[in-house]
Design a protein around this motif. Structure first.
Motif, PDB file in Angstrom:
ATOM      1  N   GLY A 126      33.865   7.124  28.539  1.00 14.77           N
ATOM      2  CA  GLY A 126      33.167   6.555  29.683  1.00 14.77           C
ATOM      3  C   GLY A 126      33.946   6.752  30.977  1.00 14.77           C
ATOM      4  O   GLY A 126      33.371   7.058  32.024  1.00 14.77           O
ATOM      5  N   MET A 127      35.271   6.573  30.902  1.00 18.92           N
ATOM      6  CA  MET A 127      36.111   6.771  32.080  1.00 18.92           C
ATOM      7  C   MET A 127      36.016   8.205  32.574  1.00 18.92           C
ATOM      8  O   MET A 127      35.865   8.459  33.781  1.00 18.92           O
ATOM      9  N   LEU A 128      36.102   9.167  31.654  1.00 22.68           N
ATOM     10  CA  LEU A 128      36.059  10.574  32.043  1.00 22.68           C
ATOM     11  C   LEU A 128      34.701  10.960  32.612  1.00 22.68           C
ATOM     12  O   LEU A 128      34.583  11.945  33.338  1.00 22.68           O
ATOM     13  N   GLU A 129      33.683  10.190  32.272  1.00 22.18           N
ATOM     14  CA  GLU A 129      32.338  10.449  32.801  1.00 22.18           C
ATOM     15  C   GLU A 129      32.042   9.603  34.040  1.00 22.18           C
ATOM     16  O   GLU A 129      30.903   9.518  34.484  1.00 22.18           O
ATOM     17  N   ILE A 143      44.967  10.707  36.095  1.00 18.76           N
ATOM     18  CA  ILE A 143      44.036  11.674  35.510  1.00 18.76           C
ATOM     19  C   ILE A 143      43.289  12.411  36.617  1.00 18.76           C
ATOM     20  O   ILE A 143      43.110  13.636  36.563  1.00 18.76           O
ATOM     21  N   ASN A 144      42.849  11.674  37.638  1.00 18.36           N
ATOM     22  CA  ASN A 144      42.178  12.323  38.778  1.00 18.36           C
ATOM     23  C   ASN A 144      43.092  13.336  39.445  1.00 18.36           C
ATOM     24  O   ASN A 144      42.657  14.419  39.848  1.00 18.36           O
ATOM     25  N   ALA A 157      35.477  29.348  35.714  1.00 21.68           N
ATOM     26  CA  ALA A 157      35.360  29.551  34.265  1.00 21.68           C
ATOM     27  C   ALA A 157      36.556  28.964  33.532  1.00 21.68           C
ATOM     28  O   ALA A 157      36.405  28.299  32.498  1.00 21.68           O
ATOM     29  N   MET A 158      37.777  29.188  34.052  1.00 20.21           N
ATOM     30  CA  MET A 158      38.967  28.649  33.403  1.00 20.21           C
ATOM     31  C   MET A 158      38.998  27.126  33.490  1.00 20.21           C
ATOM     32  O   MET A 158      39.384  26.450  32.526  1.00 20.21           O
ATOM     33  N   PHE A 159      38.575  26.576  34.634  1.00 21.51           N
ATOM     34  CA  PHE A 159      38.569  25.129  34.763  1.00 21.51           C
ATOM     35  C   PHE A 159      37.604  24.507  33.761  1.00 21.51           C
ATOM     36  O   PHE A 159      37.929  23.495  33.107  1.00 21.51           O
ATOM     37  N   ALA A 160      36.428  25.100  33.612  1.00 23.42           N
ATOM     38  CA  ALA A 160      35.460  24.587  32.632  1.00 23.42           C
ATOM     39  C   ALA A 160      36.027  24.675  31.212  1.00 23.42           C
ATOM     40  O   ALA A 160      35.847  23.758  30.400  1.00 23.42           O
ATOM     41  N   LYS A 161      36.734  25.753  30.942  1.00 19.72           N
ATOM     42  CA  LYS A 161      37.355  25.940  29.628  1.00 19.72           C
ATOM     43  C   LYS A 161      38.419  24.868  29.370  1.00 19.72           C
ATOM     44  O   LYS A 161      38.509  24.307  28.280  1.00 19.72           O
ATOM     45  N   LEU A 162      39.206  24.575  30.402  1.00 23.07           N
ATOM     46  CA  LEU A 162      40.232  23.543  30.294  1.00 23.07           C
ATOM     47  C   LEU A 162      39.619  22.165  30.059  1.00 23.07           C
ATOM     48  O   LEU A 162      40.077  21.405  29.189  1.00 23.07           O
ATOM     49  N   VAL A 163      38.592  21.842  30.825  1.00 22.71           N
ATOM     50  CA  VAL A 163      37.952  20.533  30.690  1.00 22.71           C
ATOM     51  C   VAL A 163      37.340  20.378  29.306  1.00 22.71           C
ATOM     52  O   VAL A 163      37.481  19.333  28.648  1.00 22.71           O
ATOM     53  N   ASP A 164      36.669  21.430  28.830  1.00 20.29           N
ATOM     54  CA  ASP A 164      36.074  21.377  27.492  1.00 20.29           C
ATOM     55  C   ASP A 164      37.150  21.178  26.424  1.00 20.29           C
ATOM     56  O   ASP A 164      36.979  20.375  25.498  1.00 20.29           O
ATOM     57  N   ALA A 165      38.249  21.915  26.559  1.00 19.11           N
ATOM     58  CA  ALA A 165      39.327  21.809  25.572  1.00 19.11           C
ATOM     59  C   ALA A 165      39.972  20.428  25.609  1.00 19.11           C
ATOM     60  O   ALA A 165      40.274  19.841  24.564  1.00 19.11           O
ATOM     61  N   PHE A 166      40.174  19.902  26.823  1.00 22.97           N
ATOM     62  CA  PHE A 166      40.762  18.570  26.956  1.00 22.97           C
ATOM     63  C   PHE A 166      39.851  17.511  26.349  1.00 22.97           C
ATOM     64  O   PHE A 166      40.306  16.651  25.576  1.00 22.97           O
TER      65      PHE A 166
END
Length: 364
Positions: A126-129, A143-144, A157-166
């Motif tokens: 919930g926090m991340l959202e 975190i911010n 693309a790399m940022f999206a990949k990082l966020v998904d992986a995290f």
């Protein structure tokens, strides 16, 4: 669900075992800007991550030694990105410890422990959202801050990949690990190693993406899926977490957290503590040897022409070497106030509170 495996025999007040000398097949170094990275990392932990908890911040910094681990692993790479990963690593250690504590809470039923893990991860999701911040010592500002820094240095693309992986690691993988353990699905070494490596509970899959970020390289998915690369990656993943298991089991076992290859071998295969240590040490050396052969096979194949591939695969070796060395150093594993004396092998004394390495020359 299967029957619960036998309890771990634990360790006594004065347990003596012999640590074998592990092979040192891979190299790491120390980042030339290490002391500046360390200073800035300590400042971030105190002012961003744990601004209202100075005692907790000091303990985290003292016990985890995250800055030295990351600075050894990425010792040739961009200072600012290395600092980003130092900061991220200490938050991940806190997160990992939070979930492990909920998963192993004494006097609780497995279903109650699972519910507490789910509740904690639900608050984090919930926090991340954009929702309410969980009641935790660490501050959302940290975190911010990390998200902003990762975004500024990455392509979309790399940022999206990082966020998904995290998100996958911090929310899904951690929960899967807890569920597998609390439902007693991990009943042998093979299922344990599958969970730790391919399942990603040791953060190996997440650090694969982190490494591309630090290096500024975005590898082609089809290259990563090549059988030779996948085989090498499997060997490297095993070598990332097995030294942790060998050197962290005392601390984990003493607090009732038996999610560890040493404890598992004693519980499932009935090995003595010495036999379990010897078996894990053998696996560590075997995985190193296997990775060396696989890297050479890739280096002499057409895959070597793939942009950035060899550099990333070599950096995985540096991370392996750094992790193996850091595992000897960390008070997180060896007890409050521990200072490693540089000894790699010999008779080690274990108590519930501390690891005592033998006081012998490093060349012995």
């Amino acid at each position: 669900m299967t029957d619960e495996i036998p309890p771990c025999p634990g360790i006594g007040q004065d347990t003596r075992v012999r640590f074998p000398a592990l092979a040192q097949r891979f190299t790491c170094g120390l980042h030339p800007e290490y002391y500046d990275i360390l200073r800035r990392h300590e400042d971030w932990v105190r002012t961003k991550l744990l601004p209202r908890h100075p005692d907790v911040a000091d303990r985290i910094l003292r016990n985890n030694l995250s800055a030295i681990f990351v600075s050894m692993a990425y010792y040739k790479l961009d200072t600012e990105r290395v600092l980003d990963i130092c900061n991220l690593t200490d938050w991940l250690f806190i997160h990992d410890s939070d979930v492990a504590e909920l998963r192993t809470a004494p006097g609780s039923r497995d279903s109650d422990r699972q519910a507490k893990v789910d509740g904690y991860l639900g608050k984090l999701r919930g926090m991340l959202e954009g929702g309410e911040v969980p009641d935790e010592p660490w501050a959302m500002d940290s975190i911010n801050d990390l998200i902003a820094r990762f975004g500024a240095k990455s392509s979309p693309a790399m940022f999206a990949k990082l966020v998904d992986a995290f998100n996958h690691y911090s929310l899904e993988t951690i929960r899967d690990e807890a569920s597998n353990l609390l439902s007693h699905k991990i009943t042998d070494l093979d299922s344990y190693m599958e969970m730790r490596a391919s399942g990603g509970s040791s953060a190996t899959l997440f650090f694969h993406v982190v490494t591309e970020y630090v290096m500024g390289i975005d590898l082609e998915p089809e290259v990563l899926k090549h059988p030779l690369v996948q085989q090498y990656w499997q060997s490297i993943m095993d070598h990332w977490y097995l030294p942790n298991d060998l050197l962290s089991f005392r601390a984990e076992c003493a607090r009732g957290d038996h999610n560890n290859a040493i404890c598992l071998l004693r519980r499932v295969e009935g090995l003595t503590l010495q036999q379990a240590i010897d078996k894990v040490a053998f696996l560590i050396d075997e995985r190193q040897d296997r990775a060396v052969r696989q890297y050479e096979e890739i280096r002499t194949s057409p895959l070597a022409e793939s942009p950035g591939l060899l550099a990333v695969l070599e950096t995985f070796q540096h991370i392996s070497a750094a992790n193996q060395r850091w595992s000897y150093m960390a008070p997180r594993y060896h007890g409050e106030g521990f200072v490693w004396n540089g000894v790699l092998s010999g008779e080690v004394r274990l108590t519930p509170d501390h690891t005592y390495f033998p006081d012998v020359p490093i060349t012995a």
